[in-house]
Design a protein around this motif. Structure first.
Motif, PDB file in Angstrom:
ATOM      1  N   PHE A 295     -50.120  -2.290  13.396  1.00 20.63           N
ATOM      2  CA  PHE A 295     -48.624  -2.151  13.091  1.00 20.63           C
ATOM      3  C   PHE A 295     -47.781  -1.632  14.201  1.00 20.63           C
ATOM      4  O   PHE A 295     -46.918  -2.050  14.916  1.00 20.63           O
ATOM      5  CB  PHE A 295     -48.260  -1.123  11.867  1.00 20.63           C
ATOM      6  N   ALA A 296     -48.351  -0.582  14.954  1.00 14.40           N
ATOM      7  CA  ALA A 296     -47.580   0.015  15.987  1.00 14.40           C
ATOM      8  C   ALA A 296     -47.748  -0.839  17.242  1.00 14.40           C
ATOM      9  O   ALA A 296     -46.750  -0.988  17.954  1.00 14.40           O
ATOM     10  CB  ALA A 296     -48.468   1.365  16.514  1.00 14.40           C
ATOM     11  N   THR A 297     -48.623  -1.550  17.347  1.00 14.61           N
ATOM     12  CA  THR A 297     -48.765  -2.651  18.429  1.00 14.61           C
ATOM     13  C   THR A 297     -47.848  -3.566  18.337  1.00 14.61           C
ATOM     14  O   THR A 297     -47.132  -4.123  19.200  1.00 14.61           O
ATOM     15  CB  THR A 297     -50.387  -3.231  18.471  1.00 14.61           C
ATOM     16  N   LEU A 298     -47.675  -4.136  17.085  1.00 13.54           N
ATOM     17  CA  LEU A 298     -46.713  -5.310  16.709  1.00 13.54           C
ATOM     18  C   LEU A 298     -45.216  -4.707  16.878  1.00 13.54           C
ATOM     19  O   LEU A 298     -44.338  -5.528  17.407  1.00 13.54           O
ATOM     20  CB  LEU A 298     -46.881  -5.899  15.523  1.00 13.54           C
ATOM     21  N   ALA A 299     -45.045  -3.565  16.522  1.00 12.04           N
ATOM     22  CA  ALA A 299     -43.682  -2.910  16.743  1.00 12.04           C
ATOM     23  C   ALA A 299     -43.130  -2.869  18.091  1.00 12.04           C
ATOM     24  O   ALA A 299     -42.222  -3.271  18.449  1.00 12.04           O
ATOM     25  CB  ALA A 299     -43.732  -1.661  16.050  1.00 12.04           C
ATOM     26  N   LYS A 300     -44.244  -2.449  19.036  1.00 12.86           N
ATOM     27  CA  LYS A 300     -43.787  -2.266  20.374  1.00 12.86           C
ATOM     28  C   LYS A 300     -43.923  -3.567  21.006  1.00 12.86           C
ATOM     29  O   LYS A 300     -42.824  -3.826  21.814  1.00 12.86           O
ATOM     30  CB  LYS A 300     -45.094  -1.569  21.239  1.00 12.86           C
ATOM     31  N   GLU A 301     -44.455  -4.617  20.505  1.00 11.39           N
ATOM     32  CA  GLU A 301     -44.122  -5.763  21.128  1.00 11.39           C
ATOM     33  C   GLU A 301     -42.915  -6.779  20.638  1.00 11.39           C
ATOM     34  O   GLU A 301     -42.156  -7.480  21.353  1.00 11.39           O
ATOM     35  CB  GLU A 301     -45.373  -6.725  20.528  1.00 11.39           C
ATOM     36  N   TYR A 302     -42.679  -6.672  19.443  1.00 14.37           N
ATOM     37  CA  TYR A 302     -41.569  -7.370  18.645  1.00 14.37           C
ATOM     38  C   TYR A 302     -40.253  -6.624  18.194  1.00 14.37           C
ATOM     39  O   TYR A 302     -39.294  -7.366  18.122  1.00 14.37           O
ATOM     40  CB  TYR A 302     -42.015  -8.248  17.328  1.00 14.37           C
ATOM     41  N   SER A 303     -40.514  -5.290  18.027  1.00 10.09           N
ATOM     42  CA  SER A 303     -39.331  -4.833  17.230  1.00 10.09           C
ATOM     43  C   SER A 303     -37.944  -4.752  18.178  1.00 10.09           C
ATOM     44  O   SER A 303     -37.993  -4.328  19.381  1.00 10.09           O
ATOM     45  CB  SER A 303     -39.661  -3.205  16.799  1.00 10.09           C
ATOM     46  N   GLN A 304     -36.943  -5.144  17.774  1.00  5.01           N
ATOM     47  CA  GLN A 304     -35.658  -5.176  18.318  1.00  5.01           C
ATOM     48  C   GLN A 304     -35.093  -3.755  18.411  1.00  5.01           C
ATOM     49  O   GLN A 304     -33.953  -3.336  19.132  1.00  5.01           O
ATOM     50  CB  GLN A 304     -34.346  -6.103  17.844  1.00  5.01           C
TER      51      GLN A 304
END
Length: 614
Positions: A295-304
């Motif tokens: 989850f944290a990795t995807l947040a860093k990559e995609y979250s605006q």
């Protein structure tokens, strides 16, 4: 400690943003529809850009409240005047027009604010810091309490930076001739060394005759000085939340019961989220999570939401009521470690994860519960008593004493007062209007319970009324004699002082006893006696000591020994400060010229019927 800091931050932010800027950005950022319906009737249209009546009203209300807080008791008198409200509405209208024109001009110049500038400004804002570092928890709480989303607040910051950029551009184009700066600075920092002798007038008063002809002539010319305003004497009952609150007690049983019934309020959850603009992106990320991605990795990559993305989407600890309703509803079924389906919140899609969960103990929240229960009980009690007070005031016409005894409330009574000296306890615009502009004015009636604040109501009754009048000549005679004697005494004192000054400048011995004080230094840069300083600096420059007679605005006559004029040797820092002050003055002037030019070429359509409050 933390909550106190948050509270202070909210108050500061509200005064800086809500009262000064949000109403403008509603109008100017092109997102007024976010808060208001697009069907609003316009207040003004500037070059085709509409400012809604609701936008105008919000700015008006904010300005009204700001003035109320700043002026205190003086505001109640001003607010009761129709001309004041008319002027305030026109001032607000002109502010909105000017700021609209400036934004339009900035856009025409293609001024732009980068995303990184906005993020840096938010992160560096001291209101969002704890122990010197940006705190995302405080940031979100303050925005939530002010009804703002991160995206919307970022738009506010953008607009503020845009205006600053425009203003800096105006200042950057400004140039002041160095020689002019030097001349002005020299005069501003010049000092004059003087000794001062006061020429008393009190001893002259006794021997100055005043005849009836002079008295009558003075009275006829100064009629307005002897007007006595309309006056009333009032009885009132003041019902406040604080008075009720001080008599309330809360038992441990009530506290424990409230804690059990509202356990969810005291639960804290450490939450993370991933924010993306479209459902397609959210669904794709959700599938990756189902496939085991971190989850944290995807947040860093995609979250605006770049601020939380840096921390793996972490929003820190959240309690009930902090986040938008749709966001919290998506959190409800989740257990620790679980993440939600994509949910739409504020025009974006979020995937929410519960990282940790804990419940605050009864001991930790006892003080909060007591405060909440006391306020709830006080609120119910207040409105119950207010209703009884209203009913009693309507049903009893003789006086307020009977009502006070019946309800156990204190009845207060004033001395005679006018609109200009209303007692502080009654100095509210609606109270003043009721006392001086309604059927209550002539007496014989009780008012209803009039609200003057949150859980604060007042019932009033006029006991006696005096119409406005002019003091008779006989009544004013003693004062007139004193005024005329003062004028004559000052004229005699000035004439005597001039003779003394003439002798002093001719180095003659003077018979009059003139007592000079110690030598003192006067300057405009540091003065508490502006009238005296202005009079001394109006004296001609001289290289040798000289004597002069002056009369300051208060009427006092003084002899000045001007001993020395000191031209300043300014430090670089003093020149820098003075130059900055001059630049600010120049910026204000240039800004005014720019707005004048923009207005001359603008198409402005004002809804006069709305603005005039018809």
């Amino acid at each position: 400690m933390l909550m106190e800091k948050i509270g202070n931050s909210v108050n500061s932010l509200a005064s800086r943003i809500l009262l000064g800027f949000i109403a403008v950005t509603f109008v100017l950022s092109g997102i007024a529809g976010y808060m208001f319906s697009r069907t609003d009737t316009y207040a003004v249209i500037v070059n085709g850009q509409e400012i809604s009546q609701q936008s105008f009203q919000q700015r008006y209300n904010s300005t009204y409240q700001e003035l109320n807080q700043r002026l205190g008791v003086q505001f109640a008198t001003l607010a009761d005047e129709p001309e004041f409200n008319k002027k305030l509405r026109n001032d607000v209208l002109n502010q909105l027009i000017d700021q609209t024109l400036l934004f339009q001009y900035a856009n025409k110049l293609n001024l732009a604010i980068g995303k990184r500038q906005i993020e840096t400004t938010i992160v560096m804002n001291p209101e969002f810091k704890q122990d010197g570092k940006f705190n995302n928890d405080i940031y979100l709480q303050i925005l939530k309490l002010n009804g703002l989303t991160p995206d919307y607040y970022a738009q506010i910051v953008r607009n503020e930076l845009l205006l600053n950029q425009l203003q800096n551009g105006i200042l950057g184009s400004n140039f002041i001739v160095p020689t002019l700066i030097n001349t002005l600075a020299q005069n501003a920092y010049q000092t004059r060394q003087v000794r001062i002798a006061n020429i008393p007038t009190d001893t002259l008063l006794k021997n100055i005759p005043v005849n009836d002809t002079e008295i009558k002539a003075y009275y006829d010319v100064h009629q307005t000085d002897f007007r006595v305003p309309e006056q009333i004497k009032v009885q009132y009952i003041d019902l406040t939340h604080q008075d009720i609150l001080k008599d309330l007690t809360i038992s441990d049983i009530q506290i424990a019961q409230y804690y059990q019934d509202n356990l969810a309020q005291f639960m804290q959850q450490r939450v993370a989220h991933i924010q993306v603009p479209t459902k397609e992106e959210a669904d794709k990320i959700y599938q990756e999570l189902l496939n085991g991605s971190n989850f944290a990795t995807l947040a860093k990559e995609y979250s605006q939401d770049t601020l939380s993305a840096q921390n793996g989407g972490d929003l820190s600890w959240i309690t009930s009521g902090m986040m938008p309703r749709a966001f919290e509803e998506a959190m409800l079924p989740l257990k620790v470690g679980q993440f939600s389906l994509p949910v739409k919140v504020d025009n974006a899609y979020h995937i929410i994860k519960i990282e940790e969960e804990k419940v605050r103990s009864l001991a930790d929240v006892k003080a909060e519960i007591v405060t909440k229960l006391r306020n709830e009980m006080a609120l119910n009690t207040f409105y119950n008593i207010e209703k009884k007070l209203n009913d009693a005031a309507y049903g009893t016409t003789d006086n307020l004493d009977i009502i006070g005894k019946k309800l156990g409330l204190t009845v207060h009574e004033t001395k005679f007062f006018s609109r200009q000296d209303v007692p502080a306890a009654l100095n509210y615009s609606n109270i003043i209007s009721a006392l001086f502009n309604s059927d209550l004015t002539q007496g014989g009636m009780n008012s209803e319970a009039m609200s003057v604040g949150d859980q604060h109501s007042i019932v009033v009754r006029v006991l006696q009324h005096k119409d406005a009048s002019v003091r008779s000549l006989d009544d004013a005679k003693a004062d007139i004699i004193h005024f005329i004697q003062q004028q004559k005494a000052q004229a005699i004192a000035f004439e005597n002082a001039e003779k003394i000054v003439s002798d002093l400048n001719k180095q003659k011995t003077i018979s009059a006893k003139v007592q000079f004080g110690d030598e003192e230094t006067l300057s405009f840069a540091n003065t508490t006696q502006l009238g005296l300083t202005q009079a001394v600096f109006a004296l001609p420059k001289t290289k040798t000591p000289a004597y002069y007679t002056i009369k300051i605005p208060t009427g006092e006559v003084k002899i000045i020994e001007l001993k020395k004029i000191n031209e300043p040797n300014l430090t670089p820092e003093q020149r820098k400060v003075f130059t900055q002050q001059m630049q600010q003055m120049q910026q204000i002037m240039l800004n005014s010229l720019l707005l004048k030019a923009l207005r001359e070429h603008a198409e402005i359509k004002v809804n006069q019927q709305f603005i005039q409050g018809e």
